[in-house]
Structure formats: structure tokens, C-alpha cells
Scaffold this motif. Structure first.
Motif, short mmCIF file in Angstrom:
data_model
loop_
_atom_site.label_atom_id
_atom_site.label_comp_id
_atom_site.label_asym_id
_atom_site.label_seq_id
_atom_site.Cartn_x
_atom_site.Cartn_y
_atom_site.Cartn_z
N THR A 57 -47.83 -35.27 -37.91
CA THR A 57 -48.84 -35.80 -38.81
C THR A 57 -50.22 -35.34 -38.33
N PRO A 58 -51.20 -35.32 -39.23
CA PRO A 58 -52.57 -34.97 -38.80
C PRO A 58 -53.09 -35.90 -37.71
N GLU A 59 -52.71 -37.18 -37.74
CA GLU A 59 -53.15 -38.13 -36.73
C GLU A 59 -52.60 -37.76 -35.36
N GLN A 60 -51.29 -37.38 -35.31
CA GLN A 60 -50.69 -36.97 -34.05
C GLN A 60 -51.38 -35.71 -33.51
N MET A 61 -51.67 -34.78 -34.41
CA MET A 61 -52.33 -33.54 -34.00
C MET A 61 -53.72 -33.85 -33.44
N ALA A 62 -54.45 -34.78 -34.06
CA ALA A 62 -55.79 -35.15 -33.59
C ALA A 62 -55.71 -35.79 -32.21
N LYS A 63 -54.74 -36.66 -32.00
CA LYS A 63 -54.57 -37.32 -30.70
C LYS A 63 -54.22 -36.30 -29.63
N PHE A 64 -53.31 -35.38 -29.96
CA PHE A 64 -52.92 -34.32 -29.02
C PHE A 64 -54.13 -33.48 -28.65
N SER A 65 -54.90 -33.11 -29.66
CA SER A 65 -56.09 -32.28 -29.44
C SER A 65 -57.10 -33.02 -28.56
N ASN A 108 -36.58 -34.40 -48.90
CA ASN A 108 -37.37 -34.89 -47.76
C ASN A 108 -37.94 -33.78 -46.87
N PHE A 109 -38.52 -32.78 -47.49
CA PHE A 109 -39.26 -31.77 -46.75
C PHE A 109 -40.74 -32.13 -46.87
N ASP A 110 -41.32 -32.61 -45.75
CA ASP A 110 -42.71 -33.04 -45.74
C ASP A 110 -43.61 -31.92 -45.25
N GLU A 111 -44.85 -31.98 -45.69
CA GLU A 111 -45.86 -31.00 -45.26
C GLU A 111 -46.08 -31.13 -43.76
N MET A 112 -46.25 -29.99 -43.09
CA MET A 112 -46.56 -29.99 -41.66
C MET A 112 -48.07 -29.88 -41.48
N ALA A 113 -48.57 -30.53 -40.43
CA ALA A 113 -50.01 -30.51 -40.15
C ALA A 113 -50.38 -29.23 -39.41
N TYR A 114 -51.55 -28.70 -39.72
CA TYR A 114 -52.09 -27.55 -39.02
C TYR A 114 -52.77 -28.02 -37.74
N TYR A 115 -52.87 -27.12 -36.78
CA TYR A 115 -53.66 -27.41 -35.59
C TYR A 115 -55.12 -27.20 -35.95
N PRO A 143 -46.66 -20.56 -44.50
CA PRO A 143 -45.65 -20.23 -45.51
C PRO A 143 -44.70 -21.40 -45.80
N TYR A 144 -44.42 -22.23 -44.80
CA TYR A 144 -43.57 -23.41 -45.03
C TYR A 144 -44.26 -24.36 -46.01
N ASN A 145 -45.52 -24.71 -45.72
CA ASN A 145 -46.24 -25.63 -46.60
C ASN A 145 -46.37 -25.05 -48.01
N LYS A 146 -46.65 -23.77 -48.08
CA LYS A 146 -46.77 -23.10 -49.39
C LYS A 146 -45.45 -23.16 -50.15
N HIS A 147 -44.35 -22.95 -49.44
CA HIS A 147 -43.03 -22.96 -50.07
C HIS A 147 -42.69 -24.34 -50.65
N ILE A 148 -42.99 -25.40 -49.90
CA ILE A 148 -42.60 -26.73 -50.38
C ILE A 148 -43.60 -27.33 -51.37
N LYS A 149 -44.82 -26.75 -51.45
CA LYS A 149 -45.83 -27.32 -52.34
C LYS A 149 -45.90 -26.64 -53.71
N THR A 150 -45.34 -25.44 -53.82
CA THR A 150 -45.41 -24.73 -55.11
C THR A 150 -44.38 -25.29 -56.08
N PHE A 151 -44.73 -25.29 -57.34
CA PHE A 151 -43.85 -25.78 -58.38
C PHE A 151 -42.86 -24.68 -58.74
N PRO A 152 -41.62 -24.96 -58.94
CA PRO A 152 -40.90 -26.23 -59.00
C PRO A 152 -40.34 -26.68 -57.66
N THR A 171 -41.60 -24.91 -36.18
CA THR A 171 -41.24 -25.76 -35.05
C THR A 171 -41.19 -24.95 -33.76
N LYS A 172 -40.62 -23.76 -33.83
CA LYS A 172 -40.57 -22.87 -32.67
C LYS A 172 -41.99 -22.48 -32.24
#
Length: 197
Positions: free
Chosen positions: A92-100, A174-181, A156-165, A36-37
Motif C-alpha cells: 500500500t502507499p502507506e506501507q511504502m511511505a513508512k518504509f521510506s 482480486n488483482f489490486d494496484e501496486m504502490a510505486y516507490y 506495466p502491471y498497474n496498466k494491465h489491470i487498470k485498462t478496460f475491460p 514482486t521480484k
């Protein structure tokens, strides 16, 4: 001792689960805050560019009263770019696309202005204009660096929340994946440079 053994096992399991949940949550919060920072730094770089563009437009207006359409395009694109905000905690990826898309419109208008300026040698030699042009070039480089750093912080955030368990807890907490630029579509193609003499 045998009658306390089930309670000891339950206590160890509860402490273990608590430690795992706490560790996951605290790590996810820390990584998300870093991402976020990083996004705030991207927005700060774009804001710096928007501020410089205002000064550039005033300098160009003061030095030459010509091609109002080009100046109007830059002013309108800048207004659109400054009105677009993204909540980094819910990206969201849609917000990122609109921003771009909005930022690309501003970049295109700015390029048109700079190409138009090439036809005016007095303006090109103006020290204020040269300084602003240099500042804009540096800002574009900063924007690129901050976008890269944002993607590095998201990974690293996405990797942390997507790895099992961890993925199980991510859904529960409620930790959702963040969109990449992502780059603008078509930016993988080399630009067509056309010198008209």
C-alpha cells in the motif's frame, strides 16, 4: 445444421471468454511476479547497506572512541530499518511511505556519522574505512537503480489491470494496484551544504 448453430455460437463464446480470462490472469500474474521480484531486489540492496553499516560502525568504533551519540543513532536507525518489512503482494502507499521514512532515518544517521568522521584524519586515512565508504557509495547507487527498476516493473502491471475491460476482471479476480516507490518529501529541494571551519 440450423439446430446446431446456437450450440456452435455458445461454444465459440465460451471458448472466447475462457481465453480472455485465462490470458488476463496469466499476464497479470506474470507482471505481478516481476514487480514482486523487483521489490525483493530493492530490499536486497537495503540489506546490503545494513550489513555494510555494521562493518562501518565497528571500524569507526575501533579507530576512535568518540561521539558515542552519533554511533548510537546509526545503530538504532539500522535496527529500525532491518525490522521493517513489506509484503510485496499486498503493498500500500502507506506501507511504502513508512518504509521510506525508516530508510531515510538510516540515511540521515549515516550522513551524520560520515560528517563526524571528517574531523578525524587518522580514521579518514584508514584503508578499511575508505573501502567501506566506497562500498556504501556503490550500495546507495544500487539502491537507487533497484528502486527505479521496481517502479518500471510496477507500471506495466498497474496498466494491465487498470485498462478496460481488464479492470473488470481485476476486481473480480482480486488483482489490486501496486504502490510505486516515491521519493521522501522534501527531497526535491537541494540540500543545504554548510562548511564550518
Amino acid at each position: 445444421m440450423k439446430k446446431f448453430l446456437p450450440w456452435i455460437i455458445i461454444a465459440v463464446l465460451v471458448i472466447g471468454v475462457y481465453s480472455w480470462v485465462k490470458g488476463f490472469n496469466n499476464t497479470a500474474v506474470t507482471l505481478k511476479e516481476e514487480a514482486t521480484k523487483s521489490w525483493a531486489n530493492v530490499e536486497s540492496s537495503y540489506q546490503r547497506r545494513n550489513d555494510l553499516i555494521g562493518n562501518l560502525v565497528k571500524t569507526v568504533q575501533g579507530a576512535a572512541e568518540y561521539e558515542r551519540g552519533t554511533l548510537t543513532d546509526v545503530i538504532e536507525a539500522r535496527a529500525k530499518a532491518t525490522s521493517m518489512n513489506i509484503d510485496p503482494s499486498n503493498m500500500t502507499p502507506e506501507q511504502m511511505a513508512k518504509f521510506s521514512e525508516v530508510q531515510s532515518g538510516l540515511s540521515g544517521a549515516l550522513k551524520s556519522l560520515l560528517v563526524t568522521v571528517e574531523r578525524y584524519p587518522d580514521l579518514k586515512a584508514n584503508q578499511n574505512f575508505l573501502e567501506l565508504q566506497s562500498q556504501l557509495e556503490g550500495t546507495e547507487n544500487r539502491i537507487n537503480v533497484t528502486r527505479d527498476r521496481f517502479n518500471e516493473a510496477v507500471q506495466p502491471y498497474n496498466k494491465h489491470i487498470k485498462t478496460f475491460p481488464n479492470s473488470i476482471l481485476a476486481g473480480i479476480l482480486n488483482f489490486d494496484e501496486m504502490a510505486y516507490y516515491k521519493a521522501d518529501s522534501g527531497s526535491e529541494n537541494a540540500p543545504d551544504v554548510n562548511f564550518e571551519f
